[in-house]
Motif scaffolding. Structure first.
Motif, short mmCIF file in Angstrom:
data_model
loop_
_atom_site.label_atom_id
_atom_site.label_comp_id
_atom_site.label_asym_id
_atom_site.label_seq_id
_atom_site.Cartn_x
_atom_site.Cartn_y
_atom_site.Cartn_z
N ILE A 129 -3.75 4.39 6.40
CA ILE A 129 -3.19 4.96 5.17
C ILE A 129 -4.33 5.44 4.27
O ILE A 129 -4.29 6.54 3.71
CB ILE A 129 -2.32 3.93 4.45
CG1 ILE A 129 -1.12 3.57 5.32
CG2 ILE A 129 -1.87 4.45 3.11
CD1 ILE A 129 -0.26 2.46 4.78
N VAL A 130 -5.37 4.59 4.16
CA VAL A 130 -6.50 4.95 3.29
C VAL A 130 -7.14 6.25 3.77
O VAL A 130 -7.46 7.13 2.96
CB VAL A 130 -7.55 3.82 3.27
CG1 VAL A 130 -8.80 4.27 2.54
CG2 VAL A 130 -6.96 2.59 2.62
N VAL A 178 -5.17 9.11 2.74
CA VAL A 178 -5.36 9.37 1.30
C VAL A 178 -6.67 10.13 1.08
O VAL A 178 -6.72 11.11 0.33
CB VAL A 178 -5.36 8.06 0.50
CG1 VAL A 178 -5.75 8.30 -0.94
CG2 VAL A 178 -3.99 7.41 0.56
N ALA A 184 -8.55 4.94 -7.02
CA ALA A 184 -7.52 4.96 -5.98
C ALA A 184 -7.85 3.96 -4.89
O ALA A 184 -7.01 3.13 -4.50
CB ALA A 184 -7.39 6.36 -5.39
N VAL A 220 0.42 4.08 -2.86
CA VAL A 220 -0.26 5.34 -2.56
C VAL A 220 0.23 6.53 -3.39
O VAL A 220 -0.58 7.30 -3.90
CB VAL A 220 -0.21 5.64 -1.05
CG1 VAL A 220 -0.49 7.09 -0.76
CG2 VAL A 220 -1.23 4.77 -0.34
N VAL A 235 0.84 -1.20 0.00
CA VAL A 235 0.00 0.00 0.00
C VAL A 235 0.87 1.25 0.00
O VAL A 235 0.62 2.20 -0.74
CB VAL A 235 -0.93 0.00 1.23
CG1 VAL A 235 -1.81 1.23 1.22
CG2 VAL A 235 -1.78 -1.24 1.21
N ILE A 265 2.35 11.01 3.24
CA ILE A 265 2.81 9.94 2.35
C ILE A 265 4.30 9.62 2.53
O ILE A 265 4.65 8.46 2.70
CB ILE A 265 2.46 10.27 0.88
CG1 ILE A 265 0.95 10.18 0.71
CG2 ILE A 265 3.16 9.32 -0.08
CD1 ILE A 265 0.46 10.38 -0.69
N THR A 306 -1.64 6.26 -6.55
CA THR A 306 -3.08 6.49 -6.43
C THR A 306 -3.37 7.97 -6.15
O THR A 306 -4.47 8.44 -6.41
CB THR A 306 -3.70 5.67 -5.29
OG1 THR A 306 -3.06 6.05 -4.07
CG2 THR A 306 -3.53 4.20 -5.50
N PHE A 307 -2.37 8.67 -5.60
CA PHE A 307 -2.51 10.09 -5.31
C PHE A 307 -2.97 10.86 -6.54
O PHE A 307 -3.66 11.87 -6.45
CB PHE A 307 -1.15 10.61 -4.83
CG PHE A 307 -1.12 12.07 -4.48
CD1 PHE A 307 -1.78 12.53 -3.36
CD2 PHE A 307 -0.44 12.97 -5.27
CE1 PHE A 307 -1.75 13.87 -3.03
CE2 PHE A 307 -0.41 14.32 -4.95
CZ PHE A 307 -1.06 14.76 -3.82
N ILE A 353 -6.10 0.12 -3.77
CA ILE A 353 -5.62 -0.26 -2.43
C ILE A 353 -6.34 -1.52 -1.94
O ILE A 353 -5.71 -2.47 -1.47
CB ILE A 353 -5.81 0.92 -1.46
CG1 ILE A 353 -4.95 2.10 -1.91
CG2 ILE A 353 -5.45 0.50 -0.05
CD1 ILE A 353 -5.14 3.36 -1.11
#
Lengths: 157, 493
Positions: free
Chosen positions: B326-327, B330, B53, B42, B38, B200, B45-46, B57
């Motif tokens: 983390i999600v 994000v 995104a 990330v 992940v 991040i 996916t940013f 994940i």
């Protein structure tokens, strides 16, 4: 490297005192007894208590756990160099990437790391070149991240 | 309907497939964890829309957690920490010549566990969100406290070390401009620190760099594969499932439950399920000798925990494990604040997440089968080549968010800190929870203080707030009290 808990306890307690004192320099909010310093001070108080707890725990286990225990790898010169190369490579990138540029710098750093970690020199150079170009295309081309060009500025696309 | 069209867009499906392959690969290489997958994903996916995104994940993680079972069974090295609980069991089966049965059971149980957790998520989340809509800053303050306290107590190792990790995370979150007063804190005049520690680079440093350093300290040798050919992994699965259906169900429940608890994720879910299975088994003496029972429980539990962790994450914005932490980070960066209002403002987004969960867990069967067939080659990928390449991704990933080398500095400093912490038994997950939840905790705390005009009684003036507050205090005070009481009764008796 394993340290006795007391070592961490002392460091954390000192750190928490520093946070507490430094938070005192933040301006107060007018007419209120709580301002920007309140939350950091609560954290500092918690860290201080934990630090004391770790010191007590460290004293209790002092018989079995010395102040510092070195792992076996620390006596192997080759591996120590390999480990140190990781932060050194990052520091090189931080300091030099703007001047030298992503492509040449990453190629050199990655080749060096691959070679030190056990790849044959010719393969290290080839794998590093492919990876560098791939990462550059992915991030610069597709994701529009402005990776620095450095010495290649005039050839930038 | 809108959610369906969001997910079944060709780009999103391509992203799902790509991240599935990525997750399977990372999960099956020992030393690369699901969280690391992940962390590396990330930064990419940013630059995507929210739905692709999140899909990336969700898929990568579900795949990685199962993929961790493959080197566990074949090499006795867990691919991710979530497989560690039953790695001996699975390897013992392989040595008995039953690698197919071990891998097949892991795969099918992972799929069932993941789907079960998803159903719980789909049923529980909207109901809870409805209730959570009445929450004010008091409730959110206590909820964050409760979540963070859980993270400290659930983490393995000593509670003091968990608390230190959490407090360090909260401290890191205070660096930068203070949200209520606009006052710069701990920036020492550095302009780049004014915006705070970017999440991040911090996360890449804490989850990827320690693994690279740890590899450099090892001798880098990989054990030889004991099996040359892997046959049909699905033969005998039906019999296993009918025989152990109770275990499957129990694993699902335990996994989802542990996942919902903040701070405890798939690895702890698997340990708890395996231990419970052994305790309640009619033949506990067979455990560890290549017995399927524990494998069924724990294999279902770790994938169920992944989905379970999303319940508090979506409903309250309190992450259930480091991956959902983390999600949440994000989502904040994308300007979406996870919490009950998401269900009102972006319901299609939530339903899209649900659909992706189902899709990812169903895709686990064919893709996992492919991985097992290819495992002989994947496990031979030399890690001395992979690790330096991952370092390059770490550099670019931490650079890409603000386009300054300062991100790389943050990554380096926090990565070294996380390495020293882990080597000395400090869990890292509470720190990342602290970094993510720090601003929410301080904001709800200061808002509540201002509302109550500094009167601490204000924090317990509403019934739900008082209950949550009492639960938090109980969590902190009960364990020492019980210990004290036990100590006394032991001394007197």
């Amino acid at each position: 490297m394993r340290f006795n808990n007391a070592v961490f306890g002392v460091l954390i307690a000192l750190f928490s005192v520093a946070v507490w004192v430094y938070s005192g320099t933040f301006p107060e909010m007018p007419g209120q007894s709580y301002g920007p310093s309140l939350f950091p001070r609560l954290i500092a108080a918690g860290l201080f208590l934990c630090g004391i707890g770790l010191v007590l725990d460290g004293i209790r286990t002092a018989a079995t756990q010395g102040l510092v225990d070195f792992d076996p790898w620390t006596s192997d010169r080759e591996r120590v160099i390999n480990v140190l190369l990781i932060p050194i490579a990052l520091l090189c990138y931080i300091g030099l990437s703007d001047r030298i540029g992503f492509l040449p710098l990453t190629w050199v750093l990655l080749s060096a790391l691959l070679w030190r970690f056990g790849a044959r020199p010719i393969w290290a150079l080839i794998i590093a070149a492919i990876t560098t170009v791939f990462v550059h295309i992915l991030f610069y081309q597709f994701l529009h991240v402005p990776l620095p060009w450095g010495v290649l500025e005039q050839y930038a696309w | 309907m809108q959610a369906l069209s969001l997910v079944f867009a060709p780009e999103v499906l391509a992203v799902i497939l790509g991240s599935a392959a990525f997750g399977l690969f990372v999960g099956s290489v020992p030393g690369l964890t699901a969280t690391m997958a992940v962390a590396l994903l990330v930064p990419i996916t940013f630059f995507m829309d929210p739905v692709p995104a999140i899909s990336a994940i969700v898929t990568a993680v579900a795949m990685a957690i199962f993929a961790g079972d493959v080197p566990g069974a074949l090499l006795r090295i867990p691919g991710t920490p979530a497989s560690a609980a039953y790695v001996d069991e699975a390897h013992a089966l392989t040595l008995k010549g039953q690698a197919e049965l071990a891998l097949g059971t892991s795969l099918v149980c992972a799929c069932i566990g993941g789907l079960f957790g998803t159903i719980v998520l789909i049923v529980a989340a909207p109901t809870l969100a409805d209730w959570a809509l009445q929450f004010s800053s008091y409730e959110f303050f206590w909820l964050a406290c409760l979540g963070l306290s859980c993270a400290v107590f659930v983490s393995r190792g000593s509670a003091i070390k968990g608390a230190v990790s959490l407090l360090l995370g909260l401290f890191i979150a205070t660096i930068g401009i203070d949200i209520t007063a606009g006052q710069p804190r701990f920036t020492f005049g550095n302009v780049e620190l004014l915006a705070g520690i970017s999440f991040i680079p911090a996360m890449i440093g804490m989850f990827a760099l320690p693994e690279i350093i740890r590899f450099a300290t090892s001798d880098g040798k990989v054990a030889a594969l004991p099996v040359q050919r892997i046959g049909n992994i699905f033969s005998g699965i039906g019999r296993t499932l009918t025989r152990y259906w109770r275990n499957v169900l129990r694993g699902c429940f335990i996994g989802t439950g542990v996942g919902v608890l903040p701070g405890a994720g798939a690895d702890i879910g698997a340990w708890v399920a395996y231990a419970t299975s052994k305790k309640l088994s009619k033949t506990p003496e067979k455990f560890g000798t290549g017995h399927l029972e524990g494998l069924v429980d724990a294999g279902a539990a770790n994938n169920a925990a992944l989905s379970g962790a999303w319940v508090p994450a979506i409903v309250f914005g309190i992450p259930g494990d480091s991956i959902t932490a983390i999600v949440i980070g994000v989502l904040y960066m994308k300007g979406m604040n996870p919490g009950p209002t998401v269900f009102l403002n972006d319901p299609h987004l939530i339903y899209a997440v649900f659909i992706v969960f189902i899709l990812a867990n169903l895709a686990l069967l064919p893709l996992g089968y492919g991985l097992i067939k290819l495992s002989k080659h994947i496990l031979r990928v030399p890690r001395q080549v992979l690790m330096p390449i991952i370092l390059v991704f770490c550099i670019v990933g931490s650079f890409a968010i603000n386009n300054t080398a300062f991100g790389v500095i943050i990554m380096l400093v926090l990565g070294l800190m996380a390495y020293i912490m882990e080597e000395n038994g400090f869990p890292v997950a509470p720190a990342i929870l602290g970094i993510v939840l720090g601003p929410l905790l301080e904001d709800s705390f200061m808002t509540s203080m201002i509302k109550a005009d500094g009167d601490l009684l204000g924090f317990v003036s509403r019934p739900i707030a008082a209950t949550l507050g009492a639960a938090t205090l109980a969590l902190w005070l009960l364990p020492p009290l019980i210990r004290l009481f036990r100590g006394r009764s032991a001394a007197s008796g």
